[in-house]
Scaffold this active site. Structure first.
Site, PDB file in Angstrom:
ATOM      1  N   THR A 146     -15.435  37.995  -1.388  1.00 12.64           N
ATOM      2  CA  THR A 146     -16.035  38.984  -1.491  1.00 12.64           C
ATOM      3  C   THR A 146     -16.432  39.962  -1.169  1.00 12.64           C
ATOM      4  O   THR A 146     -15.772  41.336  -0.527  1.00 12.64           O
ATOM      5  CB  THR A 146     -17.326  38.471  -3.047  1.00 12.64           C
ATOM      6  OG1 THR A 146     -17.863  37.396  -1.785  1.00 12.64           O
ATOM      7  CG2 THR A 146     -16.722  37.465  -3.429  1.00 12.64           C
ATOM      8  N   LYS A 168     -15.639  30.895   2.407  1.00 14.56           N
ATOM      9  CA  LYS A 168     -16.438  32.221   2.078  1.00 14.56           C
ATOM     10  C   LYS A 168     -17.401  32.370   2.053  1.00 14.56           C
ATOM     11  O   LYS A 168     -17.689  31.355   1.360  1.00 14.56           O
ATOM     12  CB  LYS A 168     -15.574  32.948   0.702  1.00 14.56           C
ATOM     13  CG  LYS A 168     -15.445  32.558  -0.799  1.00 14.56           C
ATOM     14  CD  LYS A 168     -16.652  32.650  -0.872  1.00 14.56           C
ATOM     15  CE  LYS A 168     -16.558  34.282  -0.817  1.00 14.56           C
ATOM     16  NZ  LYS A 168     -18.731  34.338  -1.744  1.00 14.56           N
ATOM     17  N   THR A 179     -23.617  30.890  -0.534  1.00 15.48           N
ATOM     18  CA  THR A 179     -22.462  30.940  -1.331  1.00 15.48           C
ATOM     19  C   THR A 179     -21.415  31.231  -0.619  1.00 15.48           C
ATOM     20  O   THR A 179     -21.121  31.566  -0.305  1.00 15.48           O
ATOM     21  CB  THR A 179     -22.790  32.696  -1.965  1.00 15.48           C
ATOM     22  OG1 THR A 179     -23.326  33.009  -3.119  1.00 15.48           O
ATOM     23  CG2 THR A 179     -21.789  33.585  -2.311  1.00 15.48           C
ATOM     24  N   GLU A 259     -23.690  39.298   5.780  1.00 15.54           N
ATOM     25  CA  GLU A 259     -24.044  40.518   5.040  1.00 15.54           C
ATOM     26  C   GLU A 259     -24.816  41.824   5.811  1.00 15.54           C
ATOM     27  O   GLU A 259     -26.188  41.542   6.258  1.00 15.54           O
ATOM     28  CB  GLU A 259     -23.949  41.167   3.279  1.00 15.54           C
ATOM     29  CG  GLU A 259     -23.336  40.600   2.321  1.00 15.54           C
ATOM     30  CD  GLU A 259     -23.648  40.080   1.088  1.00 15.54           C
ATOM     31  OE1 GLU A 259     -22.400  40.494   0.357  1.00 15.54           O
ATOM     32  OE2 GLU A 259     -24.840  40.559   1.155  1.00 15.54           O
ATOM     33  N   ASN A 378     -27.034  45.327  -0.964  1.00 13.71           N
ATOM     34  CA  ASN A 378     -27.257  44.622  -2.029  1.00 13.71           C
ATOM     35  C   ASN A 378     -27.446  45.471  -3.038  1.00 13.71           C
ATOM     36  O   ASN A 378     -28.158  44.708  -4.376  1.00 13.71           O
ATOM     37  CB  ASN A 378     -27.749  43.427  -1.450  1.00 13.71           C
ATOM     38  CG  ASN A 378     -27.695  41.966  -0.769  1.00 13.71           C
ATOM     39  OD1 ASN A 378     -26.506  41.262  -1.346  1.00 13.71           O
ATOM     40  ND2 ASN A 378     -27.263  41.836   0.716  1.00 13.71           N
ATOM     41  N   SER A 383     -22.848  47.610  -9.009  1.00 13.38           N
ATOM     42  CA  SER A 383     -22.688  49.049  -9.457  1.00 13.38           C
ATOM     43  C   SER A 383     -20.985  49.625  -8.414  1.00 13.38           C
ATOM     44  O   SER A 383     -20.657  49.228  -8.285  1.00 13.38           O
ATOM     45  CB  SER A 383     -23.359  50.284  -8.595  1.00 13.38           C
ATOM     46  OG  SER A 383     -23.876  50.349  -7.213  1.00 13.38           O
TER      47      SER A 383
END
Length: 383
Positions: A146, A168, A179, A259, A378, A383
């Site tokens: 992702t 992942k 996650t 991230e 994040n 969006s």
């Protein structure tokens, strides 16, 4: 080779059109046996995605013939329709491969609260089946990404048998699990109980101790599939260590790809009265946003470590606490220690040691710094 490193497995990864950017988004892993067994560990979040609920039921049978995984949509908080879509996905895999749908596990990752485009996913299953290969492990690992910047695979080869895996995960990394979707495969000839013992022991000290941002996912899934194709039955201890090694490697890759992170932080708690105390303290330190910001700024702020320790129920005396950052004991006996200017924080790896001076138990938690890139990524995710 990832999940296809072990004998008896084929895999594929394709772009089914679930992701708007056209990147690969559908993976399939098939266990061709001859003696199938499986175990699984799932999120402890009480809000569970439809594929988690489905796969938990599948695992009760102890056999998983195939795993279908999609990225680009979590199929979480999608109500009865979401569960129906998960069922339909398993049925499509079963129909195309001539399997029992009750032996097909399903996993999804992506945005919560959005139904999957079944008009793209179901035809994609047919293409994924057509693309199955003994060399398809890398493509499968790529298809489950992702916000990951790299795909994550690991293999351990022993005397006549192998454990391989793919994972992942880049955000919402927190205990219980993180996650993440993980598929592990082995050609060892073992029953479900042996797999379950090895998997639970491995996840307890690897994935469950990855705590990048303290956010627990609705979709976490870790599956371990055995084909028996090697016809070798290793000793339980040897097998468990191989599974742990693969999980540890994949867990480190998750942290390194978190991230927006610029620092990988190893929080090692020593001198605890109990292991539970060590884990609680480690988590408290790893989740302290003030400390994570300080680490990002290359500031060895040991006071924030002590503050985090003090919020826990662990046994310790405040005037006996010691803290080292990158090998420098900046805090000794609850006060100022060695010169903090001696701490070299120029590099990505940061090692914090918190000594509770209350016993002999230890635990290690892995986390990251908190950066503007993390906030930006994040804040714009949906969006």
């Amino acid at each position: 080779m990832s999940v296809t490193a072990a004998q008896g497995f084929t895999a594929s990864g394709i772009a089914a059109g679930i992701k708007e950017n056209g990147n690969p988004d559908l993976a399939l892993v098939v266990n061709n046996g001859p003696r199938l067994a499986a175990a699984g560990v799932f999120t402890s979040n009480r809000v569970k995605a439809a594929p988690v609920l489905w796969s938990e039921q599948v695992l009760k049978g102890g056999v998983v013939s195939a795993v279908v995984l999609n990225s680009g949509g979590a199929n979480a908080c999608t109500g009865p329709k979401g569960f129906q879509d998960t069922h339909a996905t398993a049925e499509k895999v079963a129909e195309t491969l001539d399997l029992n749908a009750g032996e097909v596990a399903v996993a999804s990752t992506g945005l919560i609260g959005v139904l999957l485009p079944m008009d793209k996913l179901l035809p994609g299953v047919e293409r994924a089946v057509a693309g199955l290969s003994e060399h398809g492990g890398e493509k499968a690992a790529i298809a489950i990404k992702t916000t990951d910047t790299v795909h994550k695979t690991s293999v351990v080869t022993k005397d006549g048998w192998t454990v391989g895996g793919m994972a992942k995960g880049a955000g919402m990394l927190a205990p219980g699990l993180a996650t993440m979707l993980v598929v592990l495969t082995t050609d060892a000839d073992l029953d479900r109980d042996a797999l379950d013992r090895a998997l639970r022991a491995a996840t307890r000290t690897t994935f469950d101790r990855v705590d990048s941002d303290g956010c627990m996912s609705t979709n976490d899934t870790v599956l371990l599939l055995a084909s028996g194709a090697s016809e070798v039955t290793p000793k339980q201890e040897e097998f468990a260590e191989a599974v742990r090694a693969v999980c540890d490697d994949l867990g480190q890759q998750l942290i390194q790809d978190a991230e927006g992170a610029s620092k990988d932080i190893k929080v090692e708690v020593v001198g605890a009265a109990t292991e539970d105390d060590a884990v609680e303290v480690g988590r408290s330190i790893a989740r302290n946003n003030l400390l994570k910001c300080a680490i990002h700024g290359e500031d060895p702020n040991w006071g924030r470590v002590l503050s985090a320790i003090g919020t826990t129920r662990a046994a310790f005396e405040p005037d006996q606490l010691n803290v080292a950052i990158n090998g420098v004991w900046v805090c000794k006996k609850g006060g100022v220690g060695e010169d903090r200017d001696l701490v070299d924080m120029r590099y990505r790896e940061v090692h914090i040691v918190a000594d509770l001076a209350a016993g002999t138990e230890t635990a290690t938690i892995w986390t990251n710094d908190l950066t503007a890139d993390y906030v930006h990524e994040n804040s714009a995710y949906s969006s």
